[in-house]
Design a protein around this motif. Structure first.
Motif, short mmCIF file in Angstrom:
data_model
loop_
_atom_site.label_atom_id
_atom_site.label_comp_id
_atom_site.label_asym_id
_atom_site.label_seq_id
_atom_site.Cartn_x
_atom_site.Cartn_y
_atom_site.Cartn_z
N GLU A 164 14.03 23.57 -71.57
CA GLU A 164 13.61 24.50 -70.52
C GLU A 164 14.83 25.11 -69.82
OE1 GLU A 164 10.56 25.62 -69.50
OE2 GLU A 164 9.75 24.63 -71.27
N GLN A 165 15.89 24.34 -69.68
CA GLN A 165 17.11 24.84 -69.05
C GLN A 165 17.69 26.02 -69.84
OE1 GLN A 165 20.25 21.93 -68.75
NE2 GLN A 165 21.50 23.24 -67.44
N ASP A 166 17.73 25.90 -71.16
CA ASP A 166 18.23 27.00 -71.99
C ASP A 166 17.32 28.22 -71.88
OD1 ASP A 166 20.43 25.56 -72.85
OD2 ASP A 166 19.49 24.95 -74.73
N GLY A 167 16.01 28.01 -71.93
CA GLY A 167 15.06 29.11 -71.80
C GLY A 167 15.18 29.81 -70.46
N ALA A 168 15.30 29.04 -69.39
CA ALA A 168 15.43 29.61 -68.04
C ALA A 168 16.72 30.40 -67.90
CB ALA A 168 15.37 28.50 -67.00
N ARG A 169 17.78 29.92 -68.54
CA ARG A 169 19.07 30.63 -68.48
C ARG A 169 18.92 32.02 -69.08
NH1 ARG A 169 22.35 31.31 -72.56
NH2 ARG A 169 21.57 29.52 -73.73
N VAL A 170 18.27 32.12 -70.23
CA VAL A 170 18.09 33.42 -70.88
C VAL A 170 17.15 34.29 -70.06
CG1 VAL A 170 17.24 34.60 -72.93
CG2 VAL A 170 18.58 32.51 -73.17
N MET A 171 16.03 33.74 -69.61
CA MET A 171 15.03 34.52 -68.88
C MET A 171 15.54 35.02 -67.54
SD MET A 171 12.31 34.74 -70.78
CE MET A 171 10.91 35.03 -69.73
N SER A 172 16.59 34.41 -66.99
CA SER A 172 17.13 34.85 -65.71
C SER A 172 18.03 36.07 -65.84
CB SER A 172 17.90 33.72 -65.03
OG SER A 172 19.10 33.44 -65.73
N GLN A 173 18.38 36.44 -67.07
CA GLN A 173 19.23 37.61 -67.30
C GLN A 173 18.43 38.90 -67.11
OE1 GLN A 173 21.97 35.70 -70.82
NE2 GLN A 173 20.19 36.82 -71.43
#
Length: 66
Positions: free
Chosen positions: A21-30
């Motif tokens: 989820e941390q990796d997904g959230a990192r991308v989605m925050s861009q």
């Protein structure tokens, strides 16, 4: 397989074992990111541009309806 930038989210119809989820959230925050789908059925590719309209944009444009 479904990728968000370089993050593999799903593979073979299941969540990818390496996905967090941390990796997904990192991308989605861009502001912008690439969604890539690999069907495994050849080497064709296509580019589709899209956007996420804000509530305000939709509200203003809805006022044009008669």
């Amino acid at each position: 397989a479904l990728f968000l930038d370089d993050v593999c989210v799903a593979r073979g119809g299941m969540i990818a074992s390496e996905y967090t989820e941390q990796d997904g959230a990192r991308v989605m925050s861009q502001d912008e990111f690439t969604v890539r789908i690999e069907l495994g059925r050849g080497d064709s590719q296509e580019t589709i541009w899209t956007c996420d309209f804000s509530y305000e944009y939709v509200r203003i444009n809805a006022e044009y309806r008669t």
